[in-house]
Design a protein around this motif. Structure first.
Motif, PDB file in Angstrom:
ATOM      1  N   ASP A 109       0.957  -1.317   0.043  1.00  0.00           N
ATOM      2  CA  ASP A 109      -0.068   0.103  -0.151  1.00  0.00           C
ATOM      3  C   ASP A 109       0.660   1.147   0.059  1.00  0.00           C
ATOM      4  O   ASP A 109       0.546   2.317  -0.627  1.00  0.00           O
ATOM      5  CB  ASP A 109      -0.981   0.209   1.344  1.00  0.00           C
ATOM      6  N   GLU A 110       2.024   1.129   0.600  1.00  0.00           N
ATOM      7  CA  GLU A 110       3.049   2.477   0.624  1.00  0.00           C
ATOM      8  C   GLU A 110       3.801   2.613  -0.250  1.00  0.00           C
ATOM      9  O   GLU A 110       4.533   3.590  -0.515  1.00  0.00           O
ATOM     10  CB  GLU A 110       3.680   2.296   2.041  1.00  0.00           C
ATOM     11  N   ASP A 111       4.065   1.612  -1.262  1.00  0.00           N
ATOM     12  CA  ASP A 111       4.974   1.537  -2.323  1.00  0.00           C
ATOM     13  C   ASP A 111       4.427   2.015  -3.641  1.00  0.00           C
ATOM     14  O   ASP A 111       3.706   1.610  -4.132  1.00  0.00           O
ATOM     15  CB  ASP A 111       5.516   0.001  -2.665  1.00  0.00           C
ATOM     16  N   GLU A 112       4.755   3.220  -3.938  1.00  0.00           N
ATOM     17  CA  GLU A 112       4.051   4.040  -5.127  1.00  0.00           C
ATOM     18  C   GLU A 112       4.354   3.327  -6.435  1.00  0.00           C
ATOM     19  O   GLU A 112       3.488   3.119  -7.286  1.00  0.00           O
ATOM     20  CB  GLU A 112       4.639   5.590  -4.961  1.00  0.00           C
ATOM     21  N   ASP A 113       5.786   2.851  -6.521  1.00  0.00           N
ATOM     22  CA  ASP A 113       6.000   2.242  -7.882  1.00  0.00           C
ATOM     23  C   ASP A 113       5.359   0.915  -7.982  1.00  0.00           C
ATOM     24  O   ASP A 113       4.764   0.393  -9.125  1.00  0.00           O
ATOM     25  CB  ASP A 113       7.527   1.886  -7.859  1.00  0.00           C
ATOM     26  N   ALA A 114       5.088   0.137  -6.932  1.00  0.00           N
ATOM     27  CA  ALA A 114       4.322  -0.970  -7.084  1.00  0.00           C
ATOM     28  C   ALA A 114       2.726  -0.868  -7.464  1.00  0.00           C
ATOM     29  O   ALA A 114       2.425  -1.531  -8.178  1.00  0.00           O
ATOM     30  CB  ALA A 114       4.512  -1.862  -5.583  1.00  0.00           C
ATOM     31  N   GLN A 115       2.287   0.301  -6.684  1.00  0.00           N
ATOM     32  CA  GLN A 115       0.949   0.555  -6.992  1.00  0.00           C
ATOM     33  C   GLN A 115       0.806   1.160  -8.385  1.00  0.00           C
ATOM     34  O   GLN A 115      -0.085   0.766  -9.140  1.00  0.00           O
ATOM     35  CB  GLN A 115       0.487   1.822  -6.083  1.00  0.00           C
ATOM     36  N   GLN A 116       1.650   1.815  -9.117  1.00  0.00           N
ATOM     37  CA  GLN A 116       1.652   2.179 -10.464  1.00  0.00           C
ATOM     38  C   GLN A 116       1.875   1.094 -11.257  1.00  0.00           C
ATOM     39  O   GLN A 116       1.079   0.873 -12.189  1.00  0.00           O
ATOM     40  CB  GLN A 116       2.904   3.077 -10.687  1.00  0.00           C
ATOM     41  N   LEU A 117       2.619  -0.041 -10.951  1.00  0.00           N
ATOM     42  CA  LEU A 117       2.669  -1.216 -11.912  1.00  0.00           C
ATOM     43  C   LEU A 117       1.358  -2.030 -11.876  1.00  0.00           C
ATOM     44  O   LEU A 117       0.854  -2.339 -12.754  1.00  0.00           O
ATOM     45  CB  LEU A 117       3.634  -2.092 -11.207  1.00  0.00           C
ATOM     46  N   LEU A 118       0.729  -2.004 -10.508  1.00  0.00           N
ATOM     47  CA  LEU A 118      -0.685  -2.545 -10.534  1.00  0.00           C
ATOM     48  C   LEU A 118      -1.475  -2.165 -11.117  1.00  0.00           C
ATOM     49  O   LEU A 118      -2.297  -2.638 -11.943  1.00  0.00           O
ATOM     50  CB  LEU A 118      -0.930  -2.995  -8.944  1.00  0.00           C
ATOM     51  N   GLN A 119      -1.611  -0.972 -11.239  1.00  0.00           N
ATOM     52  CA  GLN A 119      -2.838   0.076 -11.880  1.00  0.00           C
ATOM     53  C   GLN A 119      -2.574   0.026 -13.333  1.00  0.00           C
ATOM     54  O   GLN A 119      -3.616  -0.271 -14.228  1.00  0.00           O
ATOM     55  CB  GLN A 119      -2.338   1.622 -11.367  1.00  0.00           C
ATOM     56  N   THR A 120      -1.269  -0.053 -13.876  1.00  0.00           N
ATOM     57  CA  THR A 120      -0.827  -0.177 -15.403  1.00  0.00           C
ATOM     58  C   THR A 120      -1.271  -1.511 -15.768  1.00  0.00           C
ATOM     59  O   THR A 120      -1.918  -1.527 -16.864  1.00  0.00           O
ATOM     60  CB  THR A 120       0.456   0.077 -15.362  1.00  0.00           C
ATOM     61  N   ARG A 133       2.478  -8.162 -20.949  1.00  0.00           N
ATOM     62  CA  ARG A 133       3.467  -9.222 -20.809  1.00  0.00           C
ATOM     63  C   ARG A 133       4.584  -8.506 -20.017  1.00  0.00           C
ATOM     64  O   ARG A 133       5.536  -8.841 -19.014  1.00  0.00           O
ATOM     65  CB  ARG A 133       3.972 -10.084 -21.778  1.00  0.00           C
ATOM     66  N   GLU A 134       5.024  -7.267 -20.583  1.00  0.00           N
ATOM     67  CA  GLU A 134       6.122  -6.514 -19.886  1.00  0.00           C
ATOM     68  C   GLU A 134       5.778  -6.007 -18.550  1.00  0.00           C
ATOM     69  O   GLU A 134       6.688  -6.022 -17.682  1.00  0.00           O
ATOM     70  CB  GLU A 134       6.397  -5.325 -20.995  1.00  0.00           C
ATOM     71  N   VAL A 135       4.444  -5.387 -18.654  1.00  0.00           N
ATOM     72  CA  VAL A 135       4.363  -4.857 -16.953  1.00  0.00           C
ATOM     73  C   VAL A 135       4.293  -6.052 -16.140  1.00  0.00           C
ATOM     74  O   VAL A 135       4.724  -5.911 -15.045  1.00  0.00           O
ATOM     75  CB  VAL A 135       3.048  -4.414 -17.231  1.00  0.00           C
ATOM     76  N   LYS A 136       3.766  -7.262 -16.525  1.00  0.00           N
ATOM     77  CA  LYS A 136       3.863  -8.484 -15.645  1.00  0.00           C
ATOM     78  C   LYS A 136       5.181  -8.800 -15.204  1.00  0.00           C
ATOM     79  O   LYS A 136       5.676  -9.038 -14.121  1.00  0.00           O
ATOM     80  CB  LYS A 136       3.197  -9.657 -16.449  1.00  0.00           C
ATOM     81  N   THR A 172       8.333  -5.723  -3.589  1.00  0.00           N
ATOM     82  CA  THR A 172       7.263  -5.725  -2.785  1.00  0.00           C
ATOM     83  C   THR A 172       6.181  -6.474  -3.273  1.00  0.00           C
ATOM     84  O   THR A 172       5.261  -7.209  -2.259  1.00  0.00           O
ATOM     85  CB  THR A 172       6.912  -4.071  -2.882  1.00  0.00           C
ATOM     86  N   ILE A 173       5.794  -6.281  -4.528  1.00  0.00           N
ATOM     87  CA  ILE A 173       4.588  -7.323  -5.043  1.00  0.00           C
ATOM     88  C   ILE A 173       4.929  -8.606  -4.882  1.00  0.00           C
ATOM     89  O   ILE A 173       4.026  -9.340  -4.642  1.00  0.00           O
ATOM     90  CB  ILE A 173       4.632  -6.816  -6.686  1.00  0.00           C
ATOM     91  N   SER A 174       6.166  -9.151  -5.323  1.00  0.00           N
ATOM     92  CA  SER A 174       6.525 -10.624  -5.036  1.00  0.00           C
ATOM     93  C   SER A 174       6.295 -11.198  -3.471  1.00  0.00           C
ATOM     94  O   SER A 174       5.605 -12.033  -3.402  1.00  0.00           O
ATOM     95  CB  SER A 174       8.109 -10.943  -5.344  1.00  0.00           C
ATOM     96  N   GLU A 175       6.660 -10.206  -2.595  1.00  0.00           N
ATOM     97  CA  GLU A 175       6.457 -10.590  -1.271  1.00  0.00           C
ATOM     98  C   GLU A 175       5.046 -10.630  -0.842  1.00  0.00           C
ATOM     99  O   GLU A 175       4.608 -11.426  -0.018  1.00  0.00           O
ATOM    100  CB  GLU A 175       7.470  -9.397   0.023  1.00  0.00           C
TER     101      GLU A 175
END
Length: 120
Positions: A37-48, A70-73, A81-84
């Motif tokens: 929730d606090e990781d802006e980069d991870a949130q941006q990847l999920l949103q994309t 596929r690239e975003v994945k 952060t996402i992997s954890e």
């Protein structure tokens, strides 16, 4: 169900919830969720990723969007952060599935799994 039985069920449910909340897997999941929730980069990847999925659903199969997805994945897979979070979620789901199996065995029928369909 009598009031006494309802109280017994509620007490047992509270004890079950407390046990889950005290469980290491649940605490690990909550901590991973907070970091996500606090990781802006991870949130941006999920949103994309979600946006690309929606584009595919609305526009049909588009090789360019599939390549972008596929690239975003791949970027998501490389994001710590996402992997954890995904690992913690998978472990918690496994625990809850095993809990469901025990309850189902005890009551002699499927407890929390969807058997498909609805009432209508």
């Amino acid at each position: 169900m009598s009031e006494h039985q309802t109280a017994d069920v509620n007490a047992a449910l509270r004890a079950f919830v407390d046990a889950i909340e005290d469980c290491e897997r649940y605490r690990t999941f909550r901590e991973a969720r907070e970091r996500l929730d606090e990781d802006e980069d991870a949130q941006q990847l999920l949103q994309t990723y979600q946006q690309k999925q929606i584009q595919l659903q609305r526009g049909g199969h588009d090789p360019e969007i599939m390549a972008e997805l596929r690239e975003v994945k791949s970027e998501m897979d490389d994001n710590e952060t996402i992997s954890e979070y995904m690992q913690a979620e998978e472990e918690l789901i496994d625990l809850l599935d095993r809990t469901d199996d025990v309850i189902s065995d005890r009551i002699g029928e499927e407890f929390a799994r969807s058997t498909g369909g609805g009432c209508c």
